[in-house]
Each structure stands twice: as structure tokens, then as C-alpha cells.
Design a protein around this motif. Structure first.
Motif, PDB file in Angstrom:
ATOM      1  N   HIS A 132      31.118  49.582  52.993  1.00 40.98           N
ATOM      2  CA  HIS A 132      29.998  49.546  52.318  1.00 40.98           C
ATOM      3  C   HIS A 132      29.590  47.879  52.201  1.00 40.98           C
ATOM      4  O   HIS A 132      28.425  47.512  52.080  1.00 40.98           O
ATOM      5  CB  HIS A 132      30.238  50.033  50.781  1.00 40.98           C
ATOM      6  CG  HIS A 132      29.151  49.891  49.893  1.00 40.98           C
ATOM      7  ND1 HIS A 132      27.853  50.520  49.787  1.00 40.98           N
ATOM      8  CD2 HIS A 132      28.689  48.834  48.812  1.00 40.98           C
ATOM      9  CE1 HIS A 132      27.159  50.140  49.145  1.00 40.98           C
ATOM     10  NE2 HIS A 132      27.436  48.981  48.233  1.00 40.98           N
ATOM     11  N   VAL A 133      30.480  47.155  51.550  1.00 44.18           N
ATOM     12  CA  VAL A 133      30.518  45.804  51.358  1.00 44.18           C
ATOM     13  C   VAL A 133      29.937  45.194  52.545  1.00 44.18           C
ATOM     14  O   VAL A 133      29.175  44.128  52.563  1.00 44.18           O
ATOM     15  CB  VAL A 133      31.681  44.981  50.895  1.00 44.18           C
ATOM     16  CG1 VAL A 133      31.760  43.527  50.747  1.00 44.18           C
ATOM     17  CG2 VAL A 133      31.880  45.593  49.326  1.00 44.18           C
ATOM     18  N   ALA A 134      30.401  45.490  53.889  1.00 46.74           N
ATOM     19  CA  ALA A 134      29.862  44.756  55.005  1.00 46.74           C
ATOM     20  C   ALA A 134      28.544  45.268  55.444  1.00 46.74           C
ATOM     21  O   ALA A 134      27.904  44.544  56.258  1.00 46.74           O
ATOM     22  CB  ALA A 134      30.738  45.119  56.118  1.00 46.74           C
ATOM     23  N   GLU A 185      42.165  51.759  60.638  1.00 47.82           N
ATOM     24  CA  GLU A 185      40.970  52.177  61.027  1.00 47.82           C
ATOM     25  C   GLU A 185      39.715  51.604  60.338  1.00 47.82           C
ATOM     26  O   GLU A 185      39.945  51.445  59.089  1.00 47.82           O
ATOM     27  CB  GLU A 185      40.857  53.787  61.047  1.00 47.82           C
ATOM     28  CG  GLU A 185      41.797  54.445  61.878  1.00 47.82           C
ATOM     29  CD  GLU A 185      41.792  55.680  61.841  1.00 47.82           C
ATOM     30  OE1 GLU A 185      41.894  56.576  62.624  1.00 47.82           O
ATOM     31  OE2 GLU A 185      41.554  56.334  60.687  1.00 47.82           O
ATOM     32  N   ARG A 186      38.606  51.177  60.851  1.00 48.19           N
ATOM     33  CA  ARG A 186      37.348  50.812  60.353  1.00 48.19           C
ATOM     34  C   ARG A 186      36.483  52.065  60.176  1.00 48.19           C
ATOM     35  O   ARG A 186      36.279  52.883  61.244  1.00 48.19           O
ATOM     36  CB  ARG A 186      36.699  49.879  60.964  1.00 48.19           C
ATOM     37  CG  ARG A 186      37.508  48.660  61.007  1.00 48.19           C
ATOM     38  CD  ARG A 186      36.871  47.214  61.906  1.00 48.19           C
ATOM     39  NE  ARG A 186      36.512  47.761  63.426  1.00 48.19           N
ATOM     40  CZ  ARG A 186      35.272  47.920  63.675  1.00 48.19           C
ATOM     41  NH1 ARG A 186      34.264  47.831  62.946  1.00 48.19           N
ATOM     42  NH2 ARG A 186      35.200  48.359  64.945  1.00 48.19           N
ATOM     43  N   ILE A 187      35.831  52.071  59.263  1.00 52.12           N
ATOM     44  CA  ILE A 187      34.713  53.334  59.130  1.00 52.12           C
ATOM     45  C   ILE A 187      33.271  52.843  59.685  1.00 52.12           C
ATOM     46  O   ILE A 187      32.856  51.704  59.311  1.00 52.12           O
ATOM     47  CB  ILE A 187      34.383  53.883  57.620  1.00 52.12           C
ATOM     48  CG1 ILE A 187      35.635  54.569  56.853  1.00 52.12           C
ATOM     49  CG2 ILE A 187      33.316  54.715  57.628  1.00 52.12           C
ATOM     50  CD1 ILE A 187      35.678  54.960  55.507  1.00 52.12           C
ATOM     51  N   ALA A 201      35.817  43.442  54.275  1.00 53.53           N
ATOM     52  CA  ALA A 201      35.819  42.973  52.922  1.00 53.53           C
ATOM     53  C   ALA A 201      36.816  43.648  52.006  1.00 53.53           C
ATOM     54  O   ALA A 201      36.345  44.739  51.597  1.00 53.53           O
ATOM     55  CB  ALA A 201      34.267  43.152  52.576  1.00 53.53           C
ATOM     56  N   LEU A 202      38.125  43.079  51.894  1.00 51.96           N
ATOM     57  CA  LEU A 202      38.967  44.072  51.318  1.00 51.96           C
ATOM     58  C   LEU A 202      39.327  43.010  50.006  1.00 51.96           C
ATOM     59  O   LEU A 202      39.256  41.852  50.033  1.00 51.96           O
ATOM     60  CB  LEU A 202      40.213  43.955  52.067  1.00 51.96           C
ATOM     61  CG  LEU A 202      40.115  45.031  53.338  1.00 51.96           C
ATOM     62  CD1 LEU A 202      41.178  44.718  54.350  1.00 51.96           C
ATOM     63  CD2 LEU A 202      39.689  46.500  53.079  1.00 51.96           C
ATOM     64  N   ALA A 254      39.487  55.426  50.408  1.00 54.51           N
ATOM     65  CA  ALA A 254      38.551  54.631  49.522  1.00 54.51           C
ATOM     66  C   ALA A 254      38.548  53.174  49.793  1.00 54.51           C
ATOM     67  O   ALA A 254      37.119  52.567  49.805  1.00 54.51           O
ATOM     68  CB  ALA A 254      39.309  54.725  48.075  1.00 54.51           C
ATOM     69  N   ASP A 255      39.802  52.458  50.170  1.00 57.29           N
ATOM     70  CA  ASP A 255      39.571  51.018  50.508  1.00 57.29           C
ATOM     71  C   ASP A 255      38.633  50.796  51.634  1.00 57.29           C
ATOM     72  O   ASP A 255      37.913  49.799  51.827  1.00 57.29           O
ATOM     73  CB  ASP A 255      41.056  50.330  50.816  1.00 57.29           C
ATOM     74  CG  ASP A 255      41.936  50.228  49.557  1.00 57.29           C
ATOM     75  OD1 ASP A 255      41.211  50.305  48.282  1.00 57.29           O
ATOM     76  OD2 ASP A 255      42.945  50.173  49.583  1.00 57.29           O
ATOM     77  N   ALA A 256      38.954  51.642  52.792  1.00 57.24           N
ATOM     78  CA  ALA A 256      38.045  51.578  53.834  1.00 57.24           C
ATOM     79  C   ALA A 256      36.409  51.782  53.447  1.00 57.24           C
ATOM     80  O   ALA A 256      35.727  51.144  54.200  1.00 57.24           O
ATOM     81  CB  ALA A 256      38.444  52.419  55.128  1.00 57.24           C
TER      82      ALA A 256
END
Length: 945
Positions: free
Chosen positions: A43-45, A106-108, A96-97, A36-38
Motif C-alpha cells: 500500500h505504501v509503495a 515475497e512482494r505483493i 516500505a517496511l 500484513a507487513d507485505a
């Protein structure tokens, strides 16, 4: 698809490592609630435009309700796959956390999801990170989400796309599916069936080829290399020696830069970072090699105490060479990701070959490297080299760098690499490329073949294979490569089923001849050992392909000419009678006259053998042969006492200044065997290999039937009526038969089917065996049938000791009985076999094999290559049978086996081939879950488990 507690089962089999268009790697997996956080950070990026393209509205953050819905899926009706990369790569952007949220490992990079809207259809959507758009991630995600959907029974995708979202529309359009689209209220509605088409398979294979070739190019064509070892490693230890040998090899190739070039500016690397202060050649960084500064000067090597020290310079590197103990290698690769290398070469051992703990380390190594965008060569590699181009590079543990040339060489184990490199060097053969795969955890011979296909610097390909992890893919790639460049293959063991420690290879149950047939079908030149490989390679490297099998012979004695003629004939060459004898004491003019007379005849190749018994020769023989080869351009091989490989005395220059080298062999037998192998390859290359066969079929119906009959974790033997229904989807009709229990039911069956009839024993040992009393043919009436029934029941009880099962079947026109069988092998995938029924196939093994998909030429050769085939073509004056009809059955069975991985076995026995038509009298089939990878999606070899 749920666990015992009712929760959705995580489909681990959908996880895959993939190669993108630019050659980098990433990891695909199903989404989980922990993402969820990733996902929010992803999305924010995204840019405002990308968010609008996906959601049709500005949406700065995903609402909690949507975030939960997107990450909580059932992996059946709602499926989502994500592409992830390590957060430590040089390309990683800040996430963007929320405040206090730790950065995930890991980044999506991308998301693909579908939601089922009807039992057969689902709505699909994609979202690709701005930073990786244009690298082909959308196409890869489509392939994998479509494969997952097919597994769940979805047969059609639909999507709504904004007209200005041209990238997404292009992904659908270029995937190879039959796409329909219409515009409704300013939205483009797209839909397409998910069953793979010939075009979608072609598109996928071409994208796979380009991506894999690009990834290998990134490993080989580099400008900066870092060698990493432990600074605390004692000097002289095995690990320290590995690092020192690698640096020595790199320095040796760096010194190949032409004199005077060192004064030119070095410029920047691919990332825009300064490469150093030396010349324009290879830049070498060394990390942790204690005392190395005394071995090489600082103009050649830049030293760093730690990786952090190198990282602090702000530079990046193209290739990392790691010489560390196994348990330290994974952490080093994780740290190397900050430097952005395209690949990592692992020299050390201690991984999968050591057992379960090493296997776990190897899995971690692959996951770490691939999520950081890197390919892995090794572990246990002997090194790699690219000896052509602007910046030669050799990172090996050999004593010296290989000589540059036009041969591409791939092998697996280090001991074999030592032998091969020494053999090629001793013969004077130069290499364009060398790579040792070690455990072959990642980079394989398939990858190198993809690269060599378009590599202008490589003319000849040589592969030493201790194991073939994916023979099906190997066959497809090798066949394509062999059509333009010769491919010479040596396998460890005749069966090709040797599994060295550390290699992840599925067990094979296929006959030993399967590999041989696969290689023959692929057009590769099979060599028995490395000596023969070098023999063939030096001929291909120096001489043109022969136009045919006709040879002329020039020797130093008549006795020798007879021996050469016998050896050539035994090897399959055609001895034309053009033979010349050059005496030991012949001068240049005499030798030239004899050689010119033979080489000017109607021949395709010349075999020259000179063994001076008295030692009187002064080189007139070799000079004449070399000049004739340069003048005529005919393929020429030589066996001259004291000469081996590429000897200068067997070289000459053409009128236009081109140097022609005649290869020398240790024995005449070696020379003619190499020439015969190359002649067979030349003939294969000139032949029409036909078109891949895709007979009309209702594949969707067959898949539906097979899925409904298949049971989890067990083999299902289909009833006769089920087999007939499945075969009917592929246009194969089975002659009806009726099981009978007494004479009255036998008569009733005959009346139903029509007279005359046959009565068959259904026992496997007796069915179709007329010589053992298992069949009565041509029963014309009730009395014949009753008498046959009583006799067969009595004989059957006597032979088998039990009650017998009998069946009645209508007679078909007389002909030749044949057999077609398919089996789903864990290693080879579908294997198709053909033979003539009876002792020829059951006792003598007179069988031909093929690996689908087959061309029309493959099918033709399978039928004609069995020794009993003359019975189909007018044997002893009989009229020929309808071979086209049995070829059609073979082609349809081949496509069925290719389309249905769950078809574990199929037997059509007998197929009676008459003067008109071919009738299938009986068919048997079993179904079961298999391990064959879904070829409708691109994926790298999975880490061994």
C-alpha cells in the motif's frame, strides 16, 4: 469450510501460477494474517492516484484495524487473493517496511477481494501495483476471484469505481461478462453475473494464448545466455559434461553470425545493460565451469567464477542454463532471479523421477522460478534451440546444433531427443525451433503450440508426447493450430496413458480409443512412431498439400506399379489408372515424356518409385520427376533406391527461380503412407468443422441442483426424479415410468400413464433386453399386463435367483434404440460416447467418442461413425429415422457434461429414435467431486504433490 477447531480452512486449491501479458509469471494465493507487513508495504509503495482510485480518499498507510480486516478473512463470505513475486527479482523495488522489520521473501503485486452482501451477490475490489499495471494482472485476478466466488455460491459481482479509473472499468468491460453500469453520485456502479459466457470463454482463451506464446518467445528469442555449473565439479563428470555441451552448442550458433558483422556495435540488452564486447550475435556468460577458458576464447564466452561476480557487472541475461546437482539447482535459480532471466533451462536430473524427495525439490524449483517471473524447461531437458531470426540460439547437449529450417519440433525425454535430432539431420530436415521438456514440470507442448500458431518462421509442427498433462486443453489448442498449420503427433503407447517417471499426470479410466478420437477431432496427423513422423514431416516441409486423394504412379517396372497401386489403395488413396513405366535404360527425353504424361493427367499427387534391378539408370528418372514436380506444382513423393530424405538429385527449380524438393522414402509403402496421412489432413482442413454447440439451458439451476445433491468425498447416485429434474434444465425429457410391486399396482400405473404400456425388468443385466425376457412391449389391456407381470416375475426369479423389480412405462413409437453416455475422466475431463443399443455396443464396442465442447459437425460424425449407424439411415429399405432428434439429445448431454464437472457419469439408455423425434426412456446419473481444473481461470500446471 472450516477446520475442526472452527478456524477458516485455507483453500490451498486456489493457489495458482499464472502467466501475464508480457510472458512473465507470478503466483496467486489466498491472503493470510502473516501477509500484513507485505500488504502495508504494498500500500505504501502505491502512488497517490492509485490509492485514491482504490479507497476514494488519500490514505498514506492502512490503519491497523483495516490491515487486520483485510488479512483476516474466512475464505467463504470474505475472500482475498494476492499476486506475489519474489523480492529478489531485478524489478523488485525497495519495500516500505517499519524499522527493524525484515524484508519478506515475497512482494505483493496485486490484491483482489470480495465481500458477500447477499447470499448470491458480493462486492468486489482490486488494487494493482503501479509497477505491473498494463501487464494483465487485473484480468487474471478477476478470473480467479470469480471462480472462487462461484465455488462459494456467489452468482453476481458488483463494484463501485471512480469514473477516472479507466483501467479498472476496462478490466470489467473486456472480461467478456454481460456488464451493466450506471452512475450514482459521481460513482460508477458496475454489476455482472459470474456464469461464464461464450464471449468470456473466448476472451480468456485468447488472452491465455497470447500470454503463453509471449512467454515461450521470451525463452527462445534471446540475446544473452548464462550457463551455470558448480566450480568444484570435477572435469569429466556428468554435470560438467552437460555444461560443456551446452556452451559448445551456444558457441556453434554464435558462429552463425555472418562474416563482417563482428565489427558492428553490440548495443544493449532488453534491460538497457551492455551486452559485452563481441559482435552483434549471442552473448554467452559461463559461471563456474573450471578450466573452460581453454575451450573457448574470450571473444565468444565471458567467464565468471561465481554468480555474484556476474551480478556485480550490473548486466542482465535473457536465459539461464543450469547444469547442477538437483539439490543445488533450486538455490542457483533463486540467485539467478537477480539477473532477470525470462526462463531457466534445467539440464540436470534428480527431481520428481527419483521419488518423494526429488518431487519436493521439483516443487521448490517451480515455486522459486515462477515467483521470480521465470518459466522452467525441464528438469532433465535435452535443451532448446531457436534457429531463425537475428540471433540464433541453441542450448542443447547434442554434439552439434540442428540445421535451420521451417519445422518446429517438441519432445520430452532426452533419449527421444537424441533419436529425433539424428533422424531429422540424416534426412536433411531443418528446424525453426526445438525444445525438450524433460519432466515437463512447466513448459509443455501446449505452450509451444501457442507460440507456433503465430510464428511466421514455422510451417510444420512435430510433437513427440510421452504424456499429455491436460488433454482437454491440448485438444482445444491443437484444433486451432491444425486449421492453419499441420501438426504431426507421436504418442508413447497407443493409449497415450504412459506416465514416465517424473511426469505429473492424472490417472485415466477412459477407453484406449479416447485419445485416438481426441486427436482425430483435433485434426492432428497421428504417426505411429518417430520414423513415420519424419516421413510425414519431410513431405509437409517440401511439398504443397494435395488437393485430393487421386494419385498417378510412375515406376521403373510394371510389377512395381502393381505393388505401389495396392499399397496406395490400402492406405486410402484413389488409384486413377494414370500409370507410367520408365525403363531402366530410358534417356532424359523418354523419361520426361512418360512422367509428363502421367503428371499431366487428372490427379492430385504423383508417386514415383525407381528400383533399377540391373543398375542401368543414370538419373534420368529422378531428373524427370523433379522437373515435373517443379513445373506442375502437384504433390510428389518418391522412393528411389539409395535415396532418403531431401536428396539433391530430386530437386529442381521453377521458372521463377524457386527450388522444389521431392522427398525420398526408403520404401514405396513409406511414401504412400505419408502421402495418405497428408491427404487426410488436407481434406480435414478443407472441411467445414462447424460451430461449437451451446444448446439453450438453465445452467445456473443445474449447478444449484448438483451442488445441493453432491456430498463431500463420496459418489451420489441420483434418484430417477432427480435425474429427470437435472436433465430438464438442458431440455432433455425422460419418459415417465412407475415402479410396481404387484399386478394391481401395475394396472394402476398403466391407467395413470395410458395404454398401451411396456413392462420392464429394472435389473441392470435384463433391462431393455427383450431377447432375455427383460421387456414386454405393447401390452394393450389389464389381462395382457397381469399375464406379463406373472411371467416376468417368474422368469426373473429363475434367471436372477432373487425377487425382481419391475416398472411400467407408456409405449413410444417404434424406432432404433441408441445409447448416450458421459463420464468425467480424471485426465480427459468429460468424455461423451454414442452407440446403438444392444450387442453392438455391449459386446462389440461399436462406440464413438467425443471430448466436449463439440461442434455440430463433431456430433454429426459421432452418430455416423459407428458401424451400426446404417440402421438409422434407411437400412434394407426401411424409412430413415429422425437422426436430427438424437443428435440434439447428444448435443444437450454433451453440454451438460461440459458445464458440470461434478457429473461423474450419465447414461441415457435407451433413446428410441423414431421417424419423428427421439424419446429417452431411462436415465441414470451419479455425482461426485472431481479434479477437473476450473477452465474459467487461467493457470499453469500445478507442481506435482
Amino acid at each position: 469450510m472450516t477446520t475442526p477447531d472452527g478456524a477458516a480452512r485455507y483453500p490451498v486449491e486456489w493457489e495458482a501460477d499464472v502467466i501475464l501479458r508480457d510472458g512473465s509469471t507470478t503466483h496467486l494465493r489466498p491472503i493470510t494474517p502473516e501477509d500484513a507487513d507485505a500488504l502495508q508495504a504494498f500500500h505504501v509503495a502505491q502512488s497517490e492516484r492509485s490509492i485514491y482510485m482504490r479507497f476514494f480518499a488519500p490514505l498514506k498507510r492502512l490503519p491497523e484495524r483495516d490491515l487486520e480486516r483485510f488479512t483476516h478473512v474466512d475464505h467463504v463470505d470474505r475472500v482475498a487473493l494476492i499476486a506475489v513475486a519474489s523480492s529478489t527479482t531485478t524489478a523488485a523495488a525497495p519495500l516500505a517496511l517499519a524499522a527493524g522489520t525484515p524484508e519478506p521473501e515475497e512482494r505483493i503485486l496485486g490484491v483482489a477481494r470480495y465481500d458477500r452482501i447477499t447470499p448470491d451477490e458480493a462486492e468486489v475490489a482490486f488494487n494493482i501495483a503501479d509497477s505491473v499495471q498494463g501487464r494483465g494482472l487485473g484480468s487474471v485476478l478477476l478470473e480467479h476471484i470469480a471462480a472462487a466466488a462461484r465455488e462459494r455460491g456467489v452468482r453476481r459481482f458488483s463494484a463501485e469505481v471512480l469514473p477516472q479509473n479507466t483501467r479498472m472499468l476496462a478490466v470489467f468491460r473486456e472480461a467478456g461478462y454481460d456488464v451493466s453500469q450506471r452512475v450514482e453520485d459521481g460513482i460508477v456502479a458496475v454489476s455482472f453475473d459470474l456464469d461464464p459466457t461464450e464471449r468470456s470463454r473466448t476472451v480468456m482463451a485468447e488472452r491465455e494464448r497470447r500470454a503463453e506464446a509471449r512467454s515461450v518467445q521470451g525463452l527462445l528469442e534471446v540475446a544473452s545466455v548464462v550457463v551455470v555449473t558448480d566450480p568444484d565439479t570435477p572435469a569429466g563428470s556428468p554435470v560438467a559434461l552437460l555444461a560443456e555441451r551446452a556452451v559448445e552448442s551456444l558457441v556453434a550458433t554464435r558462429r552463425l553470425v555472418p562474416p563482417g558483422a563482428a565489427d558492428e556495435p553490440r548495443g544493449t540488452d532488453r534491460h538497457g545493460s551492455a551486452r559485452g564486447d563481441g559482435g552483434p550475435g549471442l552473448h554467452i556468460d559461463v559461471v563456474g565451469l573450471a578450466g573452460a577458458s581453454r575451450l573457448w576464447n574470450r571473444d565468444e564466452v565471458t567467464y565468471h567464477a561465481t554468480l555474484d561476480a556476474l551480478r556485480s557487472t550490473g548486466r542482465t541475461v535473457d536465459l539461464a542454463v543450469v547444469a547442477l546437482d538437483a539439490d543445488a539447482t533450486v538455490e542457483a535459480v533463486r540467485d539467478l532471479a537477480h539477473l532477470g532471466p525470462r526462463g531457466v533451462l534445467v539440464l540436470g536430473e534428480g527431481f520428481a523421477e527419483t521419488g518423494s524427495d526429488g518431487l519436493a525439490l521439483q516443487r521448490d524449483l517451480l515455486h522459486t522460478a515462477r515467483t521470480a517471473g521465470m518459466r522452467v524447461v525441464g528438469p532433465g531437458s535435452y535443451g532448446l534451440a531457436r534457429l531463425t531470426g537475428d540471433v540464433p540460439v541453441a542450448a542443447t547437449i547434442a554434439a552439434g546444433a540442428p540445421a535451420p529450417g521451417r519445422i518446429g519440433l517438441f519432445c520430452q525425454s532426452s533419449p527421444t531427443a537424441v533419436t529425433l535430432l539424428a533422424t531429422f539431420a540424416r534426412r536433411g530436415l531443418g528446424l525453426s525451433t526445438f525444445l525438450s521438456a524433460g519432466n515437463r514440470a512447466d513448459v509443455s507442448g501446449n505452450d509451444l503450440m501457442q507460440f507456433w500458431h503465430e510464428d511466421a518462421a514455422t510451417d510444420v509442427v512435430c510433437l513427440y508426447l510421452e504424456s499429455i498433462g491436460n488433454p482437454r486443453k491440448f485438444s482445444r489448442i491443437a484444433r486451432r493450430l491444425s486449421a492453419v498449420k499441420p501438426v504431426v503427433v507421436v504418442t508413447a503407447g497407443r493409449s497415450g496413458q504412459v506416465v514416465p517417471p517424473g511426469h505429473a499426470v492424472r490417472a485415466s479410466h477412459a477407453p484406449r480409443r479416447t485419445l485416438e478420437e481426441m486427436l482425430r477431432q483435433s485434426g492432428v496427423i497421428r504417426a505411429e512412431n518417430t520414423h513415420q513422423m519424419a516421413d510425414v514431416a519431410q513431405l509437409l516441409d517440401t511439398q504443397p498439400l494435395p488437393a485430393g486423394r487421386r494419385i498417378g504412379i510412375v515406376t521403373s517396372s510394371a510389377a512395381l506399379a502393381s505393388l505401389v497401386a495396392e499399397a496406395a489403395s490400402s492406405a486410402g488413396l484413389l488409384v486413377t489408372g494414370h500409370v507410367g513405366i520408365v525403363g531402366e535404360s530410358a534417356d532424359d527425353a523418354t523419361a520426361a515424356a512418360v512422367v509428363d504424361e502421367v503428371s499431366g493427367g487428372e490427379i492430385d499427387a504423383l508417386v514415383a518409385v525407381d528400383i533399377p534391378v540391373l543398375g542401368l539408370g543414370d538419373g534420368a528418372f529422378t531428373r524427370a520427376v523433379a522437373r515435373a514436380a517443379a513445373r506442375t506444382g502437384r504433390t510428389t513423393v518418391a522412393s528411389v533406391l539409395g535415396r532418403h530424405g531431401l536428396d539433391g538429385e530430386l530437386a529442381s527449380t521453377t521458372d521463377d527461380g524457386r527450388r522444389v524438393q521431392v522427398p525420398a522414402y526408403a520404401t514405396p509403402e513409406d511414401a504412400v503412407l505419408a502421402l495418405a496421412s497428408v491427404a487426410r489432413y488436407a481434406a480435414w482442413r478443407e472441411r467445414d468443422h462447424g460451430e461449437y454447440l451451446r444448446p439453450d439451458a438453465d445452467q445456473a439451476r443445474a449447478l444449484e441442483l448438483a451442488e445441493s445433491w453432491t456430498r463431500a468425498d463420496e459418489e451420489v447416485r441420483l434418484a430417477p426424479e432427480q435425474v429427470a429434474e437435472l436433465l430438464a434444465c438442458y431440455g432433455i425429457d425422460v419418459e415417465p415410468s412407475i415402479e410396481v410391486h404387484d399386478a394391481e399396482s401395475a394396472v394402476a400405473a398403466a391407467e395413470r400413464l395410458g395404454w398401451p404400456v411396456a413392462l420392464n425388468n429394472m435389473d441392470a443385466a435384463l433391462r431393455h433386453r427383450q431377447d432375455l425376457g427383460g421387456v414386454r412391449l405393447g401390452l394393450q389391456d389389464v389381462d395382457d399386463l397381469r399375464e406379463a407381470f406373472a411371467a416376468m416375475r417368474a422368469e426373473g426369479r429363475e434367471r436372477l435367483g432373487t425377487d425382481v423389480r419391475l416398472e411400467v412405462q407408456a409405449m413410444v413409437p417404434a424406432g432404433v434404440a441408441c445409447v448416450v453416455r458421459t463420464v468425467e475422466d480424471p485426465l480427459f475431463g468429460p468424455v461423451v460416447a454414442f452407440g446403438l443399443a444392444g450387442d453392438a455396443i455391449d459386446l462389440l464396442g461399436d462406440v464413438s467418442y467425443g471430448i466436449p465442447p463439440l461442434t455440430d459437425v463433431d456430433v454429426d460424425e459421432m452418430v455416423r461413425s459407428v458401424k451400426a449407424a446404417p440402421k438409422l439411415f434407411g437400412y434394407q429399405g426401411l424409412a430413415p429415422m429422425d437422426t436430427a432428434a438424437v443428435e440434439a439429445v447428444l448435443a444437450r448431454a454433451s453440454r451438460l457434461a461440459d458445464d458440470l464437472p461434478v457429473l461423474r457419469s450419465l447414461e441415457l439408455y435407451p433413446i428410441v429414435v423414431g421417424h419423428e423425434g427421439a424419446r429417452v426412456l431411462q436415465a441414470r446419473a451419479t455425482l461426485g467431486r472431481t479434479l477437473r481444473p476450473d477452465e474459467s481461470r487461467r493457470a499453469m500446471p500445478a507442481p506435482p504433490r
